[in-house]
Design an enzyme around this catalytic site. Sequence first.
Site, PDB file in Angstrom:
ATOM      1  N   ASP A 125       0.827  -1.215   0.000  1.00 45.09           N
ATOM      2  CA  ASP A 125       0.000   0.000   0.000  1.00 45.09           C
ATOM      3  C   ASP A 125       0.862   1.266   0.000  1.00 45.09           C
ATOM      4  OD1 ASP A 125      -2.351   1.413  -0.012  1.00 45.09           O
ATOM      5  OD2 ASP A 125      -2.733   1.199   2.129  1.00 45.09           O
ATOM      6  N   GLY A 166      -0.035   5.440  -4.500  1.00 39.52           N
ATOM      7  CA  GLY A 166      -0.603   6.726  -4.917  1.00 39.52           C
ATOM      8  C   GLY A 166      -0.003   7.881  -4.131  1.00 39.52           C
ATOM      9  N   ARG A 167       0.059   7.716  -2.803  1.00 39.06           N
ATOM     10  CA  ARG A 167       0.610   8.795  -1.958  1.00 39.06           C
ATOM     11  C   ARG A 167       2.066   9.073  -2.292  1.00 39.06           C
ATOM     12  NH1 ARG A 167      -1.091   6.071   3.414  1.00 39.06           N
ATOM     13  NH2 ARG A 167      -1.722   4.471   1.929  1.00 39.06           N
ATOM     14  N   ASN A 203     -11.310  -2.061  -5.077  1.00 44.68           N
ATOM     15  CA  ASN A 203     -10.524  -1.138  -5.909  1.00 44.68           C
ATOM     16  C   ASN A 203     -11.232  -0.739  -7.213  1.00 44.68           C
ATOM     17  OD1 ASN A 203      -7.345  -2.556  -4.861  1.00 44.68           O
ATOM     18  ND2 ASN A 203      -8.326  -0.675  -4.170  1.00 44.68           N
ATOM     19  N   ARG A 219     -12.256   2.986  -7.786  1.00 43.86           N
ATOM     20  CA  ARG A 219     -11.297   4.051  -8.149  1.00 43.86           C
ATOM     21  C   ARG A 219     -11.673   4.648  -9.513  1.00 43.86           C
ATOM     22  NH1 ARG A 219      -5.423   2.609  -5.757  1.00 43.86           N
ATOM     23  NH2 ARG A 219      -6.203   2.009  -3.718  1.00 43.86           N
ATOM     24  N   ARG A 229      -5.144  -1.551   8.895  1.00 42.20           N
ATOM     25  CA  ARG A 229      -6.369  -2.338   8.657  1.00 42.20           C
ATOM     26  C   ARG A 229      -6.071  -3.462   7.669  1.00 42.20           C
ATOM     27  NH1 ARG A 229      -7.641   2.931   6.977  1.00 42.20           N
ATOM     28  NH2 ARG A 229      -7.074   3.162   4.806  1.00 42.20           N
ATOM     29  N   SER A 274      -8.360  -4.416   5.236  1.00 43.73           N
ATOM     30  CA  SER A 274      -8.968  -4.082   3.947  1.00 43.73           C
ATOM     31  C   SER A 274      -9.463  -5.314   3.166  1.00 43.73           C
ATOM     32  CB  SER A 274      -7.995  -3.263   3.088  1.00 43.73           C
ATOM     33  OG  SER A 274      -7.637  -2.069   3.733  1.00 43.73           O
TER      34      SER A 274
HETATM   35  C1  IPE Z   1      -5.611  -2.539  -0.160  1.00 40.88           C
HETATM   36  O1  IPE Z   1      -5.211  -1.239  -0.322  1.00 40.88           O
HETATM   37  C2  IPE Z   1      -5.666  -3.238  -1.492  1.00 40.88           C
HETATM   38  C3  IPE Z   1      -4.377  -3.445  -2.164  1.00 40.88           C
HETATM   39  C4  IPE Z   1      -3.196  -3.161  -1.691  1.00 40.88           C
HETATM   40  C5  IPE Z   1      -4.468  -4.054  -3.464  1.00 40.88           C
HETATM   41  P1  IPE Z   1      -6.274  -0.052  -0.477  1.00 40.88           P
HETATM   42  O2  IPE Z   1      -5.490   1.187  -0.620  1.00 40.88           O
HETATM   43  O3  IPE Z   1      -7.244  -0.359  -1.552  1.00 40.88           O
HETATM   44  O4  IPE Z   1      -7.031  -0.117   0.917  1.00 40.88           O
HETATM   45  P2  IPE Z   1      -7.791   1.015   1.743  1.00 40.88           P
HETATM   46  O5  IPE Z   1      -8.709   1.710   0.787  1.00 40.88           O
HETATM   47  O6  IPE Z   1      -6.758   1.937   2.289  1.00 40.88           O
HETATM   48  O7  IPE Z   1      -8.500   0.259   2.812  1.00 40.88           O
HETATM   49  C1  IPE Z   2      -1.617   0.210  -3.391  1.00 43.52           C
HETATM   50  O1  IPE Z   2      -1.364   1.570  -3.404  1.00 43.52           O
HETATM   51  C2  IPE Z   2      -1.888  -0.333  -4.775  1.00 43.52           C
HETATM   52  C3  IPE Z   2      -3.281  -0.721  -5.024  1.00 43.52           C
HETATM   53  C4  IPE Z   2      -4.276  -0.669  -4.179  1.00 43.52           C
HETATM   54  C5  IPE Z   2      -3.574  -1.205  -6.357  1.00 43.52           C
HETATM   55  P1  IPE Z   2      -2.546   2.626  -3.434  1.00 43.52           P
HETATM   56  O2  IPE Z   2      -2.902   2.880  -4.854  1.00 43.52           O
HETATM   57  O3  IPE Z   2      -3.659   2.203  -2.556  1.00 43.52           O
HETATM   58  O4  IPE Z   2      -1.834   3.906  -2.840  1.00 43.52           O
HETATM   59  P2  IPE Z   2      -2.421   4.908  -1.756  1.00 43.52           P
HETATM   60  O5  IPE Z   2      -2.835   4.086  -0.587  1.00 43.52           O
HETATM   61  O6  IPE Z   2      -3.588   5.598  -2.399  1.00 43.52           O
HETATM   62  O7  IPE Z   2      -1.296   5.814  -1.454  1.00 43.52           O
HETATM   63 MG    MG Z   3      -4.028   2.462  -0.590  1.00 41.74          MG
END
Ligand code: IPE
Ligand code: IPE
Ligand code: MG
Length: 267
Positions: free
Chosen positions: A32, A35-36, A80, A83, A206, A208
């Site tokens: 995880d 994106g950030r 997901n 998104r 968490r 998730s």
């Molecule tokens: C969990 O991460 C799913 C994956 C890493 C594929 P998310 O970023 O989707 O989870 P939440 O939204 O923070 O619970």
């Molecule tokens: C995990 O990183 C990758 C997937 C869930 C596919 P995120 O895309 O959830 O990144 P953040 O949590 O938004 O930073």
């Molecule tokens: Mg995430």
Amino acid sequence: MSLEKVIDKKKNDLSKLIDKKKIPEHVAIIMDGNGRWATKKGLPRTFGHNKGVTVLKEIIKSSKKLGCKVLTVYAFSTENWSRPKKEVEFLINLFGEVLRNEIEEIHQESIKIKFIGDLTPFPDSLKTVLNRSEDLTKDNEDFALNVCVNYGGRQEIVKVAKKLAIKSISGEIKPNEVNEELFNSELLTQGIKDPELLIRTSGEKRISNFLLWQLAYSEIYISEVLWPDFNENEFLKAIIDYQSRNRRFGGIESLPNKSFKGSYCSS
Ligand code: IPE
Ligand code: IPE
Ligand code: MG
């Protein structure tokens, strides 16, 4: 000295702190923070996903080298899909592209790859690549890589309940034969030992909807590091922390080599 201080002093050679006799056989990772990581750098989120793939390759190598046998990673959850469409499409394309580029090396490394989740909503072209990769590597024995795609723990459990209900109505099983062992044998992870260790990056605390059944007694390690910045050293920190835990399984003694099998195996 606290574990953090010992780790900090040895940060250039953490492998010396690893107890080779207490390596977890199965590690699960919620990768995880992609994106950030990108947003912090002023880049589109997709850059984080690309960098995340490079990190995954490093962690597969590190865990295999260390002596782990199974690595299960969360790549795309059933949640997901919520998104933006563009990000979902990017991720789906990325899975296919990475596999096409890496499958030969995965196979040469004697890694057996398996996709865990409901593949039905994916485009046929991706399904073909996923199935071919599983087929090509099915006899590899050195290491298993499970990639959870369109995976949700609750959905998995509900599917098992449905299957067992149907079997019960058709007379194939009796309702009172339903127990943890039978339930386990219908999960998408059937035949795979439960993870001893769950790592989640990016500081989120968490699950998730990941492996709800299978994580019943896993040790949980939260890393503050965002997945694209995760590396072998951070992985070793998780292993060292895991090795310091007292795994009591409800008892009063530490049983580091026991695995949780549920009540059906308690006798
Ligand atoms: C969990 O991460 C799913 C994956 C890493 C594929 P998310 O970023 O989707 O989870 P939440 O939204 O923070 O619970
Ligand atoms: C995990 O990183 C990758 C997937 C869930 C596919 P995120 O895309 O959830 O990144 P953040 O949590 O938004 O930073
Ligand atoms: Mg995430």
